[in-house]
Design a protein around this motif. Sequence first.
Motif, mmCIF file in Angstrom:
data_model
loop_
_atom_site.group_PDB
_atom_site.id
_atom_site.type_symbol
_atom_site.label_atom_id
_atom_site.label_comp_id
_atom_site.label_asym_id
_atom_site.label_seq_id
_atom_site.Cartn_x
_atom_site.Cartn_y
_atom_site.Cartn_z
ATOM 1 N N ILE A 1 48.942 37.747 37.702
ATOM 2 C CA ILE A 1 48.230 37.316 37.305
ATOM 3 C C ILE A 1 47.115 37.639 37.448
ATOM 4 C CG2 ILE A 1 47.668 34.494 37.615
ATOM 5 C CD1 ILE A 1 50.539 34.187 38.264
ATOM 6 N N PRO A 2 46.199 38.500 36.839
ATOM 7 C CA PRO A 2 44.595 38.538 36.854
ATOM 8 C C PRO A 2 43.708 37.585 38.201
ATOM 9 C CG PRO A 2 44.939 39.286 34.694
ATOM 10 C CD PRO A 2 46.395 37.928 35.747
ATOM 11 N N GLU A 3 43.588 36.741 37.498
ATOM 12 C CA GLU A 3 42.783 35.468 38.050
ATOM 13 C C GLU A 3 42.929 35.367 40.115
ATOM 14 O OE1 GLU A 3 42.807 34.839 34.517
ATOM 15 O OE2 GLU A 3 44.380 34.888 36.320
ATOM 16 N N GLU A 4 44.505 35.633 40.609
ATOM 17 C CA GLU A 4 45.037 35.710 41.862
ATOM 18 C C GLU A 4 45.244 37.340 42.176
ATOM 19 O OE1 GLU A 4 48.879 33.858 41.606
ATOM 20 O OE2 GLU A 4 47.867 32.077 40.957
ATOM 21 N N ASP A 5 46.102 38.521 41.913
ATOM 22 C CA ASP A 5 46.739 39.241 42.253
ATOM 23 C C ASP A 5 45.679 40.517 41.908
ATOM 24 O OD1 ASP A 5 49.163 37.564 42.521
ATOM 25 O OD2 ASP A 5 49.475 38.292 40.997
ATOM 26 N N LEU A 6 44.260 40.651 40.996
ATOM 27 C CA LEU A 6 43.715 41.637 40.532
ATOM 28 C C LEU A 6 42.686 41.402 40.479
ATOM 29 C CD1 LEU A 6 43.304 44.153 38.828
ATOM 30 C CD2 LEU A 6 43.437 42.790 36.483
ATOM 31 N N GLU A 7 41.969 41.857 41.357
ATOM 32 C CA GLU A 7 40.550 42.935 41.524
ATOM 33 C C GLU A 7 39.625 43.865 41.202
ATOM 34 O OE1 GLU A 7 37.216 42.573 45.368
ATOM 35 O OE2 GLU A 7 39.193 42.119 45.787
ATOM 36 N N VAL A 8 38.975 44.140 40.366
ATOM 37 C CA VAL A 8 38.142 44.962 39.402
ATOM 38 C C VAL A 8 37.011 45.161 40.483
ATOM 39 C CG1 VAL A 8 37.858 46.915 37.890
ATOM 40 C CG2 VAL A 8 39.742 45.228 38.323
ATOM 41 N N THR A 9 36.031 46.249 40.725
ATOM 42 C CA THR A 9 34.817 46.534 41.409
ATOM 43 C C THR A 9 34.582 47.228 40.990
ATOM 44 O OG1 THR A 9 35.600 45.094 43.305
ATOM 45 C CG2 THR A 9 33.621 46.156 43.249
#
Length: 263
Positions: A40-48
């Motif tokens: 779930i992008p909002e919960e499991d994913l971080e892109v910097t």
Amino acid sequence: MCCCVVQGDSHGARCLQQPYSLLQLHHEVQIELPLPFWVIPEEDLEVTVTDTGMTVTVDGVMQLERRYWRNDEQAAKQGSGYKAVDTATSSWCVFDQQQQQQQHMASKNSLPSAAGPAATRSPRPGKILSISLALPEPTLEEIQYKKGVRQNNAAATRGCPHGYDKKGYAFFSDDEDEFGLGPVLQALMFHETGYSWITPKPWEVATGAAAVAGIGFSAGVGVGCGLGGGRCVREESGLPGDAQKHLKWLRAAKDSGSCMAEE
């Protein structure tokens, strides 16, 4: 002692196939990275995305860090104004992977399954992280003296031992095979498993040689001067010339060792 093939590998790692595909265009770099279906992008994913590199973190799965190739000469001239990527206009999104595309990738480009032919169950479609890294517009100097061509990794002449004096570096400096160890690993992998992953060299892509060699786009896997693409080769004739030479040496060494053991 060299402990890794490309600069971004962990010490002791031997990695031919990167976990992402990459296509470098004139105005942007497109990156695709497969994700598990449950992400779930909002919960499991971080892109910097920063001025020096990008980081992708998937909770409990991986953390991928890559640094952009840097033109030190241009950076010295432009100072703090030098940018390899325009972070303000870069973006990313997540979309569902189509079942048809996944099956095509598995049959055409993926490495053989350890489970063998008996594994007929179709995997559940996952997701794709798509990242668009915007490239800065040409500077006034590049417009006036370089015909508007950005002096980035694709236009730079190599000064390192591997590919010396050829044009083109990998978009990510971590993907650089500085000492030219790739063909050795390709030969060893083919010798032991019967297949190997072949990634085009940056200068081959810049001159179009990769397309001639059959290493191009397939089912969404792109290749550019940033690499990250490629194909799985199961025929010896499909190996690069250097890898074929190393493969012959490996076989000769094995035969020689067998004869000595018998004596």
